[in-house]
Design an enzyme around this catalytic site. Structure first.
Site, PDB file in Angstrom:
ATOM      1  N   GLU A 152       0.886  -1.423   0.032  1.00  0.00           N
ATOM      2  CA  GLU A 152      -0.038   0.145  -0.099  1.00  0.00           C
ATOM      3  C   GLU A 152       0.887   1.207   0.155  1.00  0.00           C
ATOM      4  OE1 GLU A 152      -2.904  -0.273   3.073  1.00  0.00           O
ATOM      5  OE2 GLU A 152      -4.086  -1.496   1.700  1.00  0.00           O
ATOM      6  N   GLU A 306      -6.831  -7.736  -1.053  1.00  0.00           N
ATOM      7  CA  GLU A 306      -7.265  -7.876   0.229  1.00  0.00           C
ATOM      8  C   GLU A 306      -8.672  -7.176   0.351  1.00  0.00           C
ATOM      9  OE1 GLU A 306      -5.049  -5.358   3.130  1.00  0.00           O
ATOM     10  OE2 GLU A 306      -3.021  -5.970   2.308  1.00  0.00           O
TER      11      GLU A 306
HETATM   12  C1  GLA Z   1      -4.268  -2.872   4.796  1.00  0.00           C
HETATM   13  C2  GLA Z   1      -3.055  -3.556   5.121  1.00  0.00           C
HETATM   14  C3  GLA Z   1      -2.972  -4.854   5.394  1.00  0.00           C
HETATM   15  C4  GLA Z   1      -3.931  -4.735   7.015  1.00  0.00           C
HETATM   16  C5  GLA Z   1      -5.252  -4.325   6.516  1.00  0.00           C
HETATM   17  C6  GLA Z   1      -6.154  -4.482   7.647  1.00  0.00           C
HETATM   18  O1  GLA Z   1      -4.998  -2.954   3.857  1.00  0.00           O
HETATM   19  O2  GLA Z   1      -2.225  -3.788   3.543  1.00  0.00           O
HETATM   20  O3  GLA Z   1      -1.542  -5.072   6.122  1.00  0.00           O
HETATM   21  O4  GLA Z   1      -3.345  -3.673   7.847  1.00  0.00           O
HETATM   22  O5  GLA Z   1      -5.182  -3.147   6.023  1.00  0.00           O
HETATM   23  O6  GLA Z   1      -7.482  -3.954   7.182  1.00  0.00           O
END
Ligand code: GLA
Length: 657
Positions: A152, A306
């Site tokens: 991210e 995710e």
């Molecule tokens: C983000 C991060 C993950 C985790 C999620 C939790 O997307 O990439 O590592 O922290 O949030 O929702």
């Protein structure tokens, strides 16, 4: 471009897996349970730098070798992470000036993650050392099917104001502007006597007690994006061979990165999406995020890298998903072009900041609704394998521009209620409720890209270049339908007003000028001649070729146009000078007049999306939905489609060729 990973077959299923948090017995159980659930892909190693390089130059790959081999033996493919989002403690101690500095001048501490500046030379060197080793060691490993760089970018670390950043920033400016005169002109430094006579005088746009030059801020946002992208590219070049991606921090939610500049650097677009737990209709935001993910890849299959089986741990309240919601969410991503369903995370952590975050294996274990749903979803995805590689087509496109987003939300705009996402969502949502599938385009898209759509919508383009506006005009003249919302086309790429009356570069295509803005007071509303109320904005429109479609019937512009239409060449340009409480009647009329195909007689809460011959029907209501015009095989049931989608259910119909 390496394209979408060749393996696993079908729709990939799995999530982030952190075996390093668990003893060997649990890892063995994990692999057994993954097989039970039909997991085919896991993301590994994302935050494991401290374990892979426990001290500078000392590497320990044994544990990773072992788990990779065991996953491979179990037939589970790996999306191998590079762990640069979590620099180890020894690194921060040795290079304390690599810790990012906020705009307010606070140096970020350790103990979290994302605590190294992407511009810092030592961080870049250490990245190359480690990632080069990972590439050499695992590039040919049979379990590894793709690379997952960093985590991210841009969230939470967008802009950094450390010394290394300022040095890089001056260099970036030299490249962008051949000389200081060009920079002074672009930034309008005659205002408040900000003229620069030497590159060394230019600082980052740090926090100040008043507004800092908006053109300088815009360039700093561009620069920050480019620095993170350079850090990604550095890794991508080392990895080569297999597909490389990085997971976007929510295409719709991550404001700090201009994802159009990233898209071409990824072999496959990967997005993270989390519901806003407070919003009952949060599945519409999900759809928007998915459509933007697909559009970033030009329509190619992408990956939801995710999402969650239930509550997240970082919102004010950890709202758990209701029965059926996870399945609807997962299949909505697939409906909108994802060829993967991945979660954060496989097994809920016992310690650390995210222990209250949901997972595929919850703290309650396998005797739980979540686990049963996870297993059932795996079975559904196996059945849907044949959907892989098919494409979603759309007849409507929305113009989305991160630079316009940044510019709109700087200080001292005519109204504090002007908000990029708010207008985007309003237009997207009205189209969603009409079952109209939407793509997104950058304003710099080619005329041939625009011409593929019957309707192009500009909900929030305060900043718009002359070139982009000319392109849109050609689109209309060639037969397209353009819909523009208020406060668009006002400034150029440096936040400098286009000359003459508002709306600057859109005057000709819209056939109107605006004499004065009359933003409304907080909670004030006005009424429209066609019925209904409107908020936020009113303005004095003067027609120079357009016709009035609706007028304001109260407020500062009573009797003057609120909605206009301009027939130009073979097409039409609409303008909406306010924020109608319900945009739908107008948009429905526009898309129907433009001949957009849309299903009729469906309940508003039934989401319908097509991927080639597969029709996804997602019922967000708690009563069954009747779908009159779709016939074919109910793929998940293996029987002919009955025309009914159960309450809260999802049906995928394969229509005959
Ligand atoms: C983000 C991060 C993950 C985790 C999620 C939790 O997307 O990439 O590592 O922290 O949030 O929702």
């Amino acid at each position: 471009m390496a394209g979408y990973p060749a393996r696993p077959e079908g729709i990939a299923y799995g999530g982030d897996y952190y075996p390093e948090q668990w003893p060997r017995e649990v890892q063995e159980e994990d692999i057994r349970l993954m097989r039970e659930a039909g997991v085919t892909l896991v993301s590994l190693g994302i935050f494991a730098w401290a374990l892979l390089e426990p001290a500078e130059g000392r590497y320990e790959f044994g544990w990773l070798d072992e788990i990779l081999d065991r996953l491979h033996a179990a037939g589970i493919a790996v999306d191998l992470g590079t762990p640069t989002a979590a620099p180890p403690a020894w690194f921060s101690r040795k290079y304390p000036d690599s810790l990012p500095v906020t705009r307010e001048g606070v140096r970020v501490g350790t103990g979290g993650r994302e605590h190294a500046c992407s511009s810092h030379p030592a961080f870049r060197r250490a990245t190359v050392e480690l990632v080069g080793r990972l590439a050499a060691r695992y590039g040919e490993h049979p379990a590894v099917v793709m690379w997952h760089v960093h985590n991210e970018y841009g969230a939470p670390l967008g802009e950094c104001y450390c010394e290394a950043s300022v040095t890089a920033w001056r260099e970036w400016l030299r490249q962008r502007y051949a000389g200081l005169d060009a920079l002074n002109d672009a930034w309008g430094t005659l205002f408040w006597g900000q003229r620069y006579g030497d590159w060394a005088e230019i600082d980052a746009p740090r926090w100040s007690h008043t507004v800092v030059n908006p053109a300088q801020r815009l360039d700093y946002a561009r620069f920050s994006n480019d620095e993170h992208l350079a850090h990604y590219r550095l890794q991508k070049e080392l990895l080569g061979g297999k597909p490389v991606t990085t997971n976007f921090a929510g295409t719709v939610n991550c404001k700090s990165m201009d994802l159009w500049t990233w898209a071409g650097e990824l072999d496959v677009i990967a997005n993270d999406h989390y519901l806003d737990g407070e919003r009952p209709d949060n599945h519409i935001q999900l759809a928007m995020s998915a459509d933007l993910s697909r559009s970033l890849g030009g329509g190619a299959p992408w990956m939801i890298m995710e999402h969650s089986t239930g509550a997240v741990s970082w919102q004010p309240r950890g709202i758990a998903k209701r029965p059926g919601e996870m399945r609807r969410n997962s299949l909505a991503h697939v409906a909108r072009g994802s060829d993967a369903v991945m979660f954060f995370q496989w097994r809920a952590s016992r310690f650390g900041a995210e222990k209250f975050h949901s997972a595929m294996v919850p703290h309650a274990g396998t005797d739980s609704a979540v686990w049963r749903d996870v297993v059932a979803l795996g079975a559904d995805l196996r059945t849907l394998g044949e959907v892989r590689g098919t494409r979603v087509t759309a007849e409507v496109a929305i113009v989305w521009d991160w630079v316009a987003y940044w510019a709109l939300e700087l200080e001292w705009r005519p109204s504090g209620d002007l908000a990029f996402l708010e207008r985007m969502s309003a237009y997207y949502e009205a189209l969603w409720r009409d079952h109209v599938t939407t793509d997104f385009l950058p304003p710099s898209a080619d005329i041939s890209d625009f011409s593929r759509y019957r309707v192009v919508v500009l909900p929030s383009s305060y900043l718009l270049t002359e070139a982009a506006a000319k392109n849109l005009q050609r689109y209309v003249e060639g037969g397209g339908t353009l819909v523009v919302s208020y406060f668009s086309g006002i400034v150029n790429e440096h936040d400098t007003m286009h000359p003459g009356a508002y709306p600057g570069v859109l005057r000709d295509v819209l056939g109107l000028t605006i004499e004065e803005f009359h933003p409304l007071r907080e909670r004030e509303s006005v009424t429209l001649s066609a019925g209904g109320a409107a908020r936020v904005w009113s303005e004095r429109v003067r027609l120079t070729g357009a016709r009035s479609d609706q007028t304001f019937s109260s407020g500062p512009d009573t009797g003057h146009p609120a909605v206009t239409r301009n027939d130009l060449g073979a097409g039409t340009a609409w303008y909406v000078a306010t924020a109608p409480a319900d945009l739908r009647p107008l948009l429905t009329r526009i898309v129907d007049q433009a001949g957009v195909t849309r299903p009729r007689d469906l309940p508003e809460t039934l989401e319908l999306v097509r991927r080639d011959r597969y029709v996804f029907l997602i019922n967000h209501a708690d009563i069954p939905a009747t779908v009159p015009d779709v016939t074919g095989l109910d793929l998940l049931a293996g029987t002919p489609f009955t025309g009914q989608v159960p309450a809260g259910g999802v049906t995928v119909v394969r229509i005959p060729l």
